[in-house]
Design a protein around this motif. Structure first.
Motif, PDB file in Angstrom:
ATOM      1  N   MET A  75       0.587  -1.910  -1.719  1.00 53.97           N
ATOM      2  CA  MET A  75       1.907  -2.223  -1.206  1.00 53.97           C
ATOM      3  C   MET A  75       1.870  -2.194   0.315  1.00 53.97           C
ATOM      4  O   MET A  75       1.387  -1.238   0.903  1.00 53.97           O
ATOM      5  CB  MET A  75       2.921  -1.195  -1.725  1.00 53.97           C
ATOM      6  N   LYS A  76       2.404  -3.226   0.919  1.00 53.29           N
ATOM      7  CA  LYS A  76       2.541  -3.241   2.372  1.00 53.29           C
ATOM      8  C   LYS A  76       3.708  -2.335   2.757  1.00 53.29           C
ATOM      9  O   LYS A  76       4.644  -2.152   1.981  1.00 53.29           O
ATOM     10  CB  LYS A  76       2.801  -4.666   2.866  1.00 53.29           C
ATOM     11  N   ALA A  77       3.662  -1.781   3.943  1.00 56.07           N
ATOM     12  CA  ALA A  77       4.692  -0.838   4.397  1.00 56.07           C
ATOM     13  C   ALA A  77       6.091  -1.436   4.286  1.00 56.07           C
ATOM     14  O   ALA A  77       7.029  -0.768   3.855  1.00 56.07           O
ATOM     15  CB  ALA A  77       4.417  -0.398   5.831  1.00 56.07           C
ATOM     16  N   GLU A  78       6.241  -2.709   4.652  1.00 53.70           N
ATOM     17  CA  GLU A  78       7.581  -3.317   4.631  1.00 53.70           C
ATOM     18  C   GLU A  78       8.089  -3.570   3.213  1.00 53.70           C
ATOM     19  O   GLU A  78       9.282  -3.760   3.006  1.00 53.70           O
ATOM     20  CB  GLU A  78       7.610  -4.604   5.456  1.00 53.70           C
ATOM     21  N   ASP A  79       7.198  -3.571   2.205  1.00 60.99           N
ATOM     22  CA  ASP A  79       7.625  -3.800   0.829  1.00 60.99           C
ATOM     23  C   ASP A  79       8.580  -2.726   0.328  1.00 60.99           C
ATOM     24  O   ASP A  79       9.490  -3.009  -0.448  1.00 60.99           O
ATOM     25  CB  ASP A  79       6.424  -3.871  -0.115  1.00 60.99           C
ATOM     26  N   LEU A  80       8.373  -1.485   0.741  1.00 56.16           N
ATOM     27  CA  LEU A  80       9.208  -0.388   0.269  1.00 56.16           C
ATOM     28  C   LEU A  80      10.678  -0.675   0.540  1.00 56.16           C
ATOM     29  O   LEU A  80      11.514  -0.636  -0.361  1.00 56.16           O
ATOM     30  CB  LEU A  80       8.785   0.933   0.924  1.00 56.16           C
ATOM     31  N   GLN A  81      11.022  -0.972   1.780  1.00 50.35           N
ATOM     32  CA  GLN A  81      12.413  -1.260   2.115  1.00 50.35           C
ATOM     33  C   GLN A  81      12.865  -2.575   1.487  1.00 50.35           C
ATOM     34  O   GLN A  81      14.021  -2.703   1.083  1.00 50.35           O
ATOM     35  CB  GLN A  81      12.617  -1.272   3.625  1.00 50.35           C
ATOM     36  N   GLU A  82      11.968  -3.537   1.384  1.00 50.93           N
ATOM     37  CA  GLU A  82      12.321  -4.817   0.767  1.00 50.93           C
ATOM     38  C   GLU A  82      12.694  -4.626  -0.704  1.00 50.93           C
ATOM     39  O   GLU A  82      13.683  -5.178  -1.186  1.00 50.93           O
ATOM     40  CB  GLU A  82      11.156  -5.797   0.889  1.00 50.93           C
ATOM     41  N   GLU A  93       7.350   4.839  10.777  1.00 47.64           N
ATOM     42  CA  GLU A  93       7.044   4.058   9.579  1.00 47.64           C
ATOM     43  C   GLU A  93       8.366   3.722   8.890  1.00 47.64           C
ATOM     44  O   GLU A  93       9.350   4.432   9.056  1.00 47.64           O
ATOM     45  CB  GLU A  93       6.138   4.843   8.626  1.00 47.64           C
ATOM     46  N   PRO A  94       8.397   2.628   8.117  1.00 52.56           N
ATOM     47  CA  PRO A  94       9.632   2.298   7.406  1.00 52.56           C
ATOM     48  C   PRO A  94       9.823   3.239   6.214  1.00 52.56           C
ATOM     49  O   PRO A  94       9.005   3.250   5.298  1.00 52.56           O
ATOM     50  CB  PRO A  94       9.416   0.854   6.950  1.00 52.56           C
ATOM     51  N   LEU A 109      11.157   8.412   0.764  1.00 49.52           N
ATOM     52  CA  LEU A 109      10.023   7.664   0.249  1.00 49.52           C
ATOM     53  C   LEU A 109       9.256   7.093   1.436  1.00 49.52           C
ATOM     54  O   LEU A 109       9.857   6.448   2.308  1.00 49.52           O
ATOM     55  CB  LEU A 109      10.479   6.516  -0.645  1.00 49.52           C
ATOM     56  N   HIS A 110       7.958   7.341   1.451  1.00 54.73           N
ATOM     57  CA  HIS A 110       7.085   6.843   2.512  1.00 54.73           C
ATOM     58  C   HIS A 110       6.285   5.659   1.973  1.00 54.73           C
ATOM     59  O   HIS A 110       5.905   5.654   0.795  1.00 54.73           O
ATOM     60  CB  HIS A 110       6.149   7.959   2.982  1.00 54.73           C
ATOM     61  N   PRO A 111       5.974   4.682   2.807  1.00 55.62           N
ATOM     62  CA  PRO A 111       5.337   3.462   2.317  1.00 55.62           C
ATOM     63  C   PRO A 111       3.902   3.633   1.827  1.00 55.62           C
ATOM     64  O   PRO A 111       3.373   2.751   1.173  1.00 55.62           O
ATOM     65  CB  PRO A 111       5.375   2.519   3.525  1.00 55.62           C
ATOM     66  N   ASP A 112       3.273   4.756   2.086  1.00 59.18           N
ATOM     67  CA  ASP A 112       1.894   4.947   1.637  1.00 59.18           C
ATOM     68  C   ASP A 112       1.799   5.404   0.189  1.00 59.18           C
ATOM     69  O   ASP A 112       0.737   5.750  -0.296  1.00 59.18           O
ATOM     70  CB  ASP A 112       1.163   5.927   2.553  1.00 59.18           C
ATOM     71  N   GLY A 113       2.918   5.370  -0.531  1.00 62.60           N
ATOM     72  CA  GLY A 113       2.950   5.877  -1.895  1.00 62.60           C
ATOM     73  C   GLY A 113       2.500   4.920  -2.969  1.00 62.60           C
ATOM     74  O   GLY A 113       2.409   5.297  -4.126  1.00 62.60           O
ATOM     75  N   GLN A 114       2.216   3.653  -2.601  1.00 66.87           N
ATOM     76  CA  GLN A 114       1.785   2.678  -3.600  1.00 66.87           C
ATOM     77  C   GLN A 114       2.777   2.589  -4.760  1.00 66.87           C
ATOM     78  O   GLN A 114       2.384   2.474  -5.919  1.00 66.87           O
ATOM     79  CB  GLN A 114       0.378   3.005  -4.113  1.00 66.87           C
ATOM     80  N   PHE A 115       4.062   2.670  -4.443  1.00 65.54           N
ATOM     81  CA  PHE A 115       5.096   2.624  -5.469  1.00 65.54           C
ATOM     82  C   PHE A 115       5.247   1.212  -6.028  1.00 65.54           C
ATOM     83  O   PHE A 115       5.222   0.237  -5.288  1.00 65.54           O
ATOM     84  CB  PHE A 115       6.447   3.074  -4.903  1.00 65.54           C
ATOM     85  N   GLN A 116       5.429   1.118  -7.323  1.00 65.34           N
ATOM     86  CA  GLN A 116       5.710  -0.157  -7.964  1.00 65.34           C
ATOM     87  C   GLN A 116       7.170  -0.533  -7.698  1.00 65.34           C
ATOM     88  O   GLN A 116       8.036   0.337  -7.531  1.00 65.34           O
ATOM     89  CB  GLN A 116       5.465  -0.064  -9.470  1.00 65.34           C
ATOM     90  N   LYS A 117       7.446  -1.823  -7.692  1.00 70.76           N
ATOM     91  CA  LYS A 117       8.790  -2.323  -7.414  1.00 70.76           C
ATOM     92  C   LYS A 117       9.824  -1.705  -8.365  1.00 70.76           C
ATOM     93  O   LYS A 117      10.873  -1.254  -7.920  1.00 70.76           O
ATOM     94  CB  LYS A 117       8.797  -3.846  -7.528  1.00 70.76           C
ATOM     95  N   LEU A 118       9.544  -1.680  -9.659  1.00 71.83           N
ATOM     96  CA  LEU A 118      10.502  -1.150 -10.629  1.00 71.83           C
ATOM     97  C   LEU A 118      10.797   0.330 -10.383  1.00 71.83           C
ATOM     98  O   LEU A 118      11.938   0.770 -10.523  1.00 71.83           O
ATOM     99  CB  LEU A 118       9.994  -1.362 -12.057  1.00 71.83           C
ATOM    100  N   PHE A 119       9.792   1.099  -9.974  1.00 70.84           N
ATOM    101  CA  PHE A 119       9.984   2.518  -9.664  1.00 70.84           C
ATOM    102  C   PHE A 119      10.975   2.682  -8.508  1.00 70.84           C
ATOM    103  O   PHE A 119      11.911   3.473  -8.581  1.00 70.84           O
ATOM    104  CB  PHE A 119       8.633   3.156  -9.322  1.00 70.84           C
ATOM    105  N   VAL A 120      10.786   1.909  -7.442  1.00 75.84           N
ATOM    106  CA  VAL A 120      11.690   1.966  -6.284  1.00 75.84           C
ATOM    107  C   VAL A 120      13.089   1.537  -6.707  1.00 75.84           C
ATOM    108  O   VAL A 120      14.087   2.195  -6.373  1.00 75.84           O
ATOM    109  CB  VAL A 120      11.173   1.087  -5.120  1.00 75.84           C
ATOM    110  N   GLU A 121      13.189   0.456  -7.458  1.00 77.35           N
ATOM    111  CA  GLU A 121      14.501  -0.020  -7.915  1.00 77.35           C
ATOM    112  C   GLU A 121      15.209   1.034  -8.760  1.00 77.35           C
ATOM    113  O   GLU A 121      16.419   1.237  -8.630  1.00 77.35           O
ATOM    114  CB  GLU A 121      14.340  -1.320  -8.706  1.00 77.35           C
ATOM    115  N   ASP A 122      14.470   1.704  -9.637  1.00 80.22           N
ATOM    116  CA  ASP A 122      15.075   2.745 -10.470  1.00 80.22           C
ATOM    117  C   ASP A 122      15.576   3.925  -9.630  1.00 80.22           C
ATOM    118  O   ASP A 122      16.645   4.479  -9.911  1.00 80.22           O
ATOM    119  CB  ASP A 122      14.086   3.236 -11.530  1.00 80.22           C
TER     120      ASP A 122
END
Length: 128
Positions: free
Chosen positions: A1-8, A49-50, A85-98
């Motif tokens: 995951m890119k850093a900007e993906d987390l906020q996106e 970081e974002p 949440l920090h962007p280095d967590g390799q979070f999946q999109k669904l996890f962030v959305e939940d």
């Protein structure tokens, strides 16, 4: 995951939440997302970081922090009720959305029934 993906990922979910609005009460460096004037999520890059700051129940927050190095207590928020949440967590999109949805619903549950934009008991449970 890119850093900007987390906020996106988080912003994409917010766009689907009834009554959610973006404000900047703390200046342009902070995106503050509210439902009925109550904060449920914040974005900033003032830490270098974002990051995404979300509301969580104390028990869920503790468990999430234990399971993920990239989830820490809420930055400049109540440490028992907020997560960062920090962007280095390799979070999946669904996890962030939940996590965004859960934060939103925690705030909606605290609103008087007449002010709730959704029923927190069923919102997000069907078709997801």
């Amino acid at each position: 995951m890119k850093a900007e993906d987390l906020q996106e990922y988080a912003r994409g979910r917010v766009e689907e939440l009834p009554g959610a609005v973006l404000e900047h009460p703390f200046g342009p460096d902070w995106d503050v997302f509210k439902v009925r004037d109550k904060v449920f999520m914040l974005f900033t890059e003032v830490t270098g970081e974002p990051i995404v700051v979300l509301k969580a129940s104390p028990d869920d927050g503790e468990l999430l922090r234990e399971q993920h190095e990239a989830i820490t207590p809420g930055y400049h928020m109540n440490k028992r009720h907020w997560l960062t949440l920090h962007p280095d967590g390799q979070f999946q999109k669904l996890f962030v959305e939940d996590l965004v949805t859960e934060s939103y619903l925690l705030v909606v549950e605290s609103l008087p029934r007449a002010k709730r934009p959704v029923d927190p008991a069923v919102f997000g449970k069907v078709g997801r």
